[in-house]
Design a protein around this motif. Structure first.
Motif, PDB file in Angstrom:
ATOM      1  N   THR A 155       3.477   7.160  -2.460  1.00  0.00           N
ATOM      2  CA  THR A 155       2.312   6.923  -3.490  1.00  0.00           C
ATOM      3  C   THR A 155       1.422   7.736  -4.393  1.00  0.00           C
ATOM      4  O   THR A 155       1.253   7.416  -5.959  1.00  0.00           O
ATOM      5  CB  THR A 155       1.294   5.883  -3.018  1.00  0.00           C
ATOM      6  N   GLY A 156       2.053   8.643  -4.226  1.00  0.00           N
ATOM      7  CA  GLY A 156       1.346   9.953  -5.344  1.00  0.00           C
ATOM      8  C   GLY A 156       1.924  10.620  -5.911  1.00  0.00           C
ATOM      9  O   GLY A 156       1.710  10.978  -7.050  1.00  0.00           O
ATOM     10  N   GLU A 157       3.665   9.909  -6.177  1.00  0.00           N
ATOM     11  CA  GLU A 157       4.193  10.343  -7.276  1.00  0.00           C
ATOM     12  C   GLU A 157       4.101   9.805  -8.827  1.00  0.00           C
ATOM     13  O   GLU A 157       3.422   8.272  -8.516  1.00  0.00           O
ATOM     14  CB  GLU A 157       6.036   9.496  -7.171  1.00  0.00           C
ATOM     15  N   GLY A 158       4.290  10.622  -9.352  1.00  0.00           N
ATOM     16  CA  GLY A 158       3.637  10.210 -11.259  1.00  0.00           C
ATOM     17  C   GLY A 158       2.424  10.148 -11.003  1.00  0.00           C
ATOM     18  O   GLY A 158       1.545   9.278 -11.821  1.00  0.00           O
ATOM     19  N   GLY A 159       1.014  11.235 -10.475  1.00  0.00           N
ATOM     20  CA  GLY A 159       0.193  10.774 -10.695  1.00  0.00           C
ATOM     21  C   GLY A 159      -0.832   9.835 -10.023  1.00  0.00           C
ATOM     22  O   GLY A 159      -1.593   9.186 -10.579  1.00  0.00           O
ATOM     23  N   GLY A 160      -0.360   9.107  -9.180  1.00  0.00           N
ATOM     24  CA  GLY A 160      -1.069   7.945  -8.820  1.00  0.00           C
ATOM     25  C   GLY A 160      -0.207   6.216  -9.694  1.00  0.00           C
ATOM     26  O   GLY A 160      -1.381   5.077  -9.503  1.00  0.00           O
ATOM     27  N   ALA A 161       0.846   6.493 -10.369  1.00  0.00           N
ATOM     28  CA  ALA A 161       1.123   5.418 -11.574  1.00  0.00           C
ATOM     29  C   ALA A 161       1.414   4.341 -10.839  1.00  0.00           C
ATOM     30  O   ALA A 161       1.382   3.168 -11.044  1.00  0.00           O
ATOM     31  CB  ALA A 161       2.160   5.457 -12.100  1.00  0.00           C
ATOM     32  N   ALA A 162       2.384   4.242  -9.296  1.00  0.00           N
ATOM     33  CA  ALA A 162       2.218   3.162  -8.663  1.00  0.00           C
ATOM     34  C   ALA A 162       1.046   2.615  -8.443  1.00  0.00           C
ATOM     35  O   ALA A 162       1.282   0.776  -8.880  1.00  0.00           O
ATOM     36  CB  ALA A 162       2.727   3.565  -7.538  1.00  0.00           C
ATOM     37  N   TYR A 163      -0.744   2.706  -7.402  1.00  0.00           N
ATOM     38  CA  TYR A 163      -1.074   1.957  -8.183  1.00  0.00           C
ATOM     39  C   TYR A 163      -1.502   1.168  -9.503  1.00  0.00           C
ATOM     40  O   TYR A 163      -2.093   0.189  -9.641  1.00  0.00           O
ATOM     41  CB  TYR A 163      -2.828   2.928  -7.826  1.00  0.00           C
ATOM     42  N   LEU A 164      -1.225   2.031 -10.670  1.00  0.00           N
ATOM     43  CA  LEU A 164      -1.722   1.117 -11.312  1.00  0.00           C
ATOM     44  C   LEU A 164      -0.812   0.188 -11.973  1.00  0.00           C
ATOM     45  O   LEU A 164      -1.467  -0.774 -12.339  1.00  0.00           O
ATOM     46  CB  LEU A 164      -1.445   2.290 -12.970  1.00  0.00           C
TER      47      LEU A 164
ATOM     48  N   LEU B 279       5.045  -7.099  -0.576  1.00  0.00           N
ATOM     49  CA  LEU B 279       5.968  -5.854  -0.467  1.00  0.00           C
ATOM     50  C   LEU B 279       7.512  -6.049  -0.065  1.00  0.00           C
ATOM     51  O   LEU B 279       8.207  -5.621  -0.239  1.00  0.00           O
ATOM     52  CB  LEU B 279       4.893  -5.771   1.017  1.00  0.00           C
ATOM     53  N   PHE B 280       7.623  -7.261   0.896  1.00  0.00           N
ATOM     54  CA  PHE B 280       8.718  -7.753   1.515  1.00  0.00           C
ATOM     55  C   PHE B 280      10.069  -7.456  -0.047  1.00  0.00           C
ATOM     56  O   PHE B 280      10.745  -7.247  -0.244  1.00  0.00           O
ATOM     57  CB  PHE B 280       9.249  -8.523   1.948  1.00  0.00           C
ATOM     58  N   SER B 281       9.053  -8.737  -1.302  1.00  0.00           N
ATOM     59  CA  SER B 281       9.764  -8.453  -2.355  1.00  0.00           C
ATOM     60  C   SER B 281       9.839  -7.494  -2.827  1.00  0.00           C
ATOM     61  O   SER B 281      11.130  -7.154  -3.614  1.00  0.00           O
ATOM     62  CB  SER B 281       9.027  -9.558  -3.193  1.00  0.00           C
ATOM     63  N   LYS B 282       8.950  -5.800  -2.974  1.00  0.00           N
ATOM     64  CA  LYS B 282       9.657  -5.357  -3.930  1.00  0.00           C
ATOM     65  C   LYS B 282      10.024  -3.961  -3.135  1.00  0.00           C
ATOM     66  O   LYS B 282      10.517  -3.619  -4.665  1.00  0.00           O
ATOM     67  CB  LYS B 282       8.323  -4.403  -3.850  1.00  0.00           C
ATOM     68  N   ILE B 283      10.444  -4.292  -1.677  1.00  0.00           N
ATOM     69  CA  ILE B 283      11.632  -3.629  -1.512  1.00  0.00           C
ATOM     70  C   ILE B 283      13.306  -4.122  -1.172  1.00  0.00           C
ATOM     71  O   ILE B 283      14.314  -3.512  -0.710  1.00  0.00           O
ATOM     72  CB  ILE B 283      11.465  -2.989  -0.360  1.00  0.00           C
ATOM     73  N   SER B 284      12.932  -5.866  -2.021  1.00  0.00           N
ATOM     74  CA  SER B 284      14.576  -6.572  -1.622  1.00  0.00           C
ATOM     75  C   SER B 284      15.371  -6.933  -2.569  1.00  0.00           C
ATOM     76  O   SER B 284      16.364  -7.172  -2.671  1.00  0.00           O
ATOM     77  CB  SER B 284      14.195  -7.291  -0.655  1.00  0.00           C
ATOM     78  N   GLU B 285      14.181  -6.927  -3.705  1.00  0.00           N
ATOM     79  CA  GLU B 285      14.725  -7.497  -5.157  1.00  0.00           C
ATOM     80  C   GLU B 285      15.771  -6.199  -5.645  1.00  0.00           C
ATOM     81  O   GLU B 285      15.443  -4.873  -5.107  1.00  0.00           O
ATOM     82  CB  GLU B 285      13.905  -8.256  -5.671  1.00  0.00           C
TER      83      GLU B 285
ATOM     84  N   ALA C 244       5.292   0.849  -1.633  1.00  0.00           N
ATOM     85  CA  ALA C 244       4.416   2.196  -0.943  1.00  0.00           C
ATOM     86  C   ALA C 244       3.072   1.690  -0.959  1.00  0.00           C
ATOM     87  O   ALA C 244       1.921   1.430  -0.076  1.00  0.00           O
ATOM     88  CB  ALA C 244       4.358   3.359  -1.041  1.00  0.00           C
ATOM     89  N   ALA C 245       2.108   1.679  -2.383  1.00  0.00           N
ATOM     90  CA  ALA C 245       1.136   1.503  -2.384  1.00  0.00           C
ATOM     91  C   ALA C 245       0.898   0.145  -2.152  1.00  0.00           C
ATOM     92  O   ALA C 245      -0.679  -0.029  -1.049  1.00  0.00           O
ATOM     93  CB  ALA C 245       0.818   1.498  -4.250  1.00  0.00           C
ATOM     94  N   ALA C 246       1.419  -1.204  -1.987  1.00  0.00           N
ATOM     95  CA  ALA C 246       0.751  -2.146  -1.108  1.00  0.00           C
ATOM     96  C   ALA C 246       0.986  -1.982  -0.033  1.00  0.00           C
ATOM     97  O   ALA C 246       0.082  -2.680   0.779  1.00  0.00           O
ATOM     98  CB  ALA C 246       2.024  -3.376  -1.876  1.00  0.00           C
ATOM     99  N   SER C 247       1.574  -0.945   0.445  1.00  0.00           N
ATOM    100  CA  SER C 247       1.450  -1.287   2.543  1.00  0.00           C
ATOM    101  C   SER C 247       0.088  -0.329   2.557  1.00  0.00           C
ATOM    102  O   SER C 247      -0.190  -0.597   3.426  1.00  0.00           O
ATOM    103  CB  SER C 247       2.778  -0.311   2.281  1.00  0.00           C
ATOM    104  N   VAL C 248       0.099   0.825   1.653  1.00  0.00           N
ATOM    105  CA  VAL C 248      -1.335   1.054   1.480  1.00  0.00           C
ATOM    106  C   VAL C 248      -2.972   0.272   1.671  1.00  0.00           C
ATOM    107  O   VAL C 248      -3.618   0.534   2.443  1.00  0.00           O
ATOM    108  CB  VAL C 248      -1.909   2.689   0.401  1.00  0.00           C
TER     109      VAL C 248
END
Length: 273
Positions: free
Chosen positions: A34-43, A231-237, A246-250
């Motif tokens: 989740t920290g890749e890109g300076g936390g852009a995943a959370y944004l 979370l399932f939709s983000k890793i299966s589509e 990963a951010a949703a998992s956290v």
């Protein structure tokens, strides 16, 4: 006899290695993703309206289903505590069976019983009900909560039963002998003493309901917005967003930890009170 410190460390080593390999290391990798890109995943997650719908659905489902389970489970445990030991153990064995089934088995069992061609649905159809309407209810958020209660109620019973068995019923008798009614004795004597256990049971089942995945996926697919299915939709589509997943998992883990932390905090307040 006190064991030497070196021996204690040696005996603890297998548990420490297991914790490190199967908990700390995967968690570190997940947080690092989740920290890749300076936390852009959370944004991206915060800007996604589906995430907020999923969080709302998770909190609603993780509150209503456990609350209903606590009420039913407490009543069941109260009845079991009054039974002879032999009958109690037999019934407790039957009540514990749902805990041995996977979420998929529970979901398919509910479909076979309450689905559009299920036994219960067809039985109501004989009485004039519309099977299409009745059978569709199990695939709604309410139906999902109903299915969750199937394996949440036994958890409540297992938490509450030892508390109720060890409760001194002579306190109730004393309250009634002093003029209190049965309900007043229950409310003023029994309930305050078992409230910490009720809070613990609620928070435990809430954490299970919040993180449950197999039953929800088998029953409703991705039609109901809750975080495990998001979370399932983000890793299966196609074009999966693994950092956002990963951010949703956290976030999901943080919600579960917050629920369990709330249980500890409330339990501590009750003990100090």
């Amino acid at each position: 006899m006190t064991l030497p410190p070196r021996l204690l460390i040696l005996l603890s080593l297998p548990a420490l290695v297991t914790m490190a390999v199967f908990f700390v290391l995967p968690l570190a990798v997940l947080v690092g993703e989740t920290g890749e890109g300076g936390g852009a995943a959370y944004l991206r997650l915060v800007d996604d309206p589906v995430f907020w719908q999923g969080l709302k659905g998770t909190l609603v489902l993780g509150t209503v289903a456990p609350a209903l389970s606590v009420v039913v489970g407490f009543c069941v445990a109260l009845h079991l505590a009054r039974l002879p030991e032999g009958r109690r153990q037999g019934l407790l064995f039957l009540l514990s069976l749902p805990l041995t089934f996977s979420g998929l088995i529970v979901a398919y069992g509910f479909i076979l019983v309450f689905g559009r061609a299920g036994f219960f649905t067809l039985l109501l159809a004989e009485l004039g009900a519309d099977p299409a309407v009745v059978g569709a209810m199990i695939f709604t958020p309410a139906g999902l909560g109903f299915a969750y209660c199937y394996y949440l109620i036994p958890r409540v019973v297992l938490v509450m039963l030892p508390v109720l068995i060890n409760f001194d019923t002579r306190q109730m008798d004393a309250a009634e002998s002093l003029g209190a009614g049965r309900f007043a004795a229950f409310r003023d004597v029994l309930l305050p003493q078992v409230t910490p256990a009720l809070i613990a049971a609620f928070c435990l089942t809430a954490a299970v309901a919040i993180g449950a995945y197999g039953t929800a996926l088998a029953l409703v697919g991705t039609q109901v917005q809750i975080l495990p299915l998001l979370l399932f939709s983000k890793i299966s589509e196609t074009g999966a967003d693994l950092p956002a997943a990963a951010a949703a998992s956290v976030v999901l883990m943080a919600v579960c930890c917050a629920v369990m932390g709330l249980a500890e905090a409330l339990g501590g307040l009750r003990r100090r009170g």
